[in-house]
Every structure is written in structure tokens, then in C-alpha cells.
Design an enzyme around this catalytic site. Sequence first.
Site: not given
Ligand code: HBI
Ligand code: FE
Length: 287
Positions: A137, A183, A202, A142
Site C-alpha cells: 500500500h 487516499e 492499491s 503512495h
Molecule cells: N502513519 N505510517 C503512517 N502512515 C500513515 O498514513 C499515517 C500514519 N500516522 C497517522 C496518519 N497516517 C493519519 O493520522 C493521517 O490522517 C494523517
Molecule cells: Fe495510505
Amino acid sequence: MARLPVAPTQSAVKLRGDYALAGPDFRVAQNYDGYTADEQAIWRTLYERQLSLMGEHAAPEFMAGLRLLGADAHRIPVLEEASERLKRLTGFEVIGVPGLIPEADFFAHLAERRFPVTVWMRRREELDYLVEPDLFHDFFGHLPMLAHTVFANFIQAYGAIGAHARSPAALKMLARLYWYTVEFGLVHTSRGLRAYGAGILSSSGETIYATRATGPQRIAFDLQRVLRTNYLIDAYQKTYFVLDDIEQLFDSVLAADFEVLFSQAEQPGYEPDARLPGDQPASLSVS
Ligand code: HBI
Ligand code: FE
């Protein structure tokens, strides 16, 4: 690690990654030799399946980015190699993480043009759906868009705004923005409606559903509308927001006064399937 992030589910689930190995900014080494032959095969299956759908359903910017990253179906990518390529393209660095990390740390990385990628692969029973983001994913979904300068600039700006957001209500608004764009975003192109969101691209099921099905509503992107719209985390989306082009995303965030928007954060959210008088329906056909 003392500060464990919370998985994005209503029920409390234990996160799968090994957070004990993470540094203070949650970085971990990829440990490439640790991937099993079966994990390599899962990568191949997922990559081939998604690649076959991308030509018809993904935004051209995503396709271009995917080529530039130099990954392929043959093997799980080496994060440092992708990071070197991305750094040359848009200045974004790729770092390994054990999975979801706390919002503040996530925002801090984005604001510094670092994108965290989960290092572990989903299991075979999870080819179609898993709760936490995995390597496929994060990488396939991304990284391609981060090879696009304007999108990369948007992600950095988003991280910088997040780093200044303090109230839980403001963080909730920012999570909705991320959800409905990064997303699950759609964009108009000369070849019709395409997806640029990682959650869509994804997933083989949602790739087709989001861009073609008659069930969900698709409405023109409107920043304030998005910031107020609740979302579903365990089903296909009821509503997708459609950009005129990728630049619109960066421009709308640049023009917005988030101090003012956050001051409205206590307003009740809209339901995921809400229909509002101001909504502009987006057509499926080529404009
Ligand atoms: N951490 N690794 C990772 N990937 C994410 O997409 C992610 C996260 N922590 C917080 C988060 N997303 C969400 O709070 C988003 O809405 C910002
Ligand atoms: Fe994501």
C-alpha cells in the site's frame, strides 16, 4: 517505544509492526534479506494485478511516477533505491517505519519531505483487504504521486499545517482531507475519471469501484466540504471527491486560511453519504 500509535479502527487492534526496533522518529531499517520467498511472491501477485488495472484507471501522473520509481513486479523494492530516485525527482526521501506512527511524527516527516513506508508485507489471506497499511500500500499506492512536483509540494504543505494543528477537532479535519485526497482522490483527465489516491490504487476492487461503479457519489472537490465529511474505514467509500487537476489540490490548500477553518472544527461532520445542496456532481464521461 512509549508512544504507540492507535490503529485506525473502531475496535482496539494491536499493531503488527515491531516498534521496539524503531528510532525516536520511528525509523526502522528495511531488513531486505528478512523477506521470505512467499512475501516476494505476494508482492509479485499484487503488483501484476494492480499494474494491469492502472492503464485504464490511474491518473497519468501516477503512471509516470510509477515508471520513474524503477520498481517492478519481480521483487520487493529496496527502499533506499527508491529514495535515491525520488530525492532526485522531487526532493522527497523514503524512510522505513514499523507501520502507523503517531500523527505528530507523521506530520513532522512530511513537513521535512520524508515519506514513511511500512516495511512489512501483508499475508496471503490479506491480498484484497487489510486494516493497517503495509509495504505494498505505502510503496505502490503512495510513492508514484510523490514523483510529481506539485503533489509532493502539497504533501509537504499538508505536513506543515498538521505540525501546527493542536486541537483534536483540527486533527480530525486534516485526517479527512488526507483520506479524501491522498487516499481516495479522483481527478478528471482527458481520458475520463481517474484515481490518484493510494487507498484506491492499491486495491483492485476499489480501483474499479471508485472510477466506474454507479453506486458511490462523485462530487467536485471543495476543501470546506471535504474537511467536514466523515469517512468509512472498513468499506468502499460512499463519496469520492474529484479534482479538476492535481494543481487544484495544492492551490486550494495554499489559498486556505487554516486558522479560520480550524476555528470551525467543532461544527458537526457530514455523513459519509451526505448529499448537500451545494454539491457539484462529477460526470463519469470524458469532459
Ligand atoms: N502513519 N505510517 C503512517 N502512515 C500513515 O498514513 C499515517 C500514519 N500516522 C497517522 C496518519 N497516517 C493519519 O493520522 C493521517 O490522517 C494523517
Ligand atoms: Fe495510505
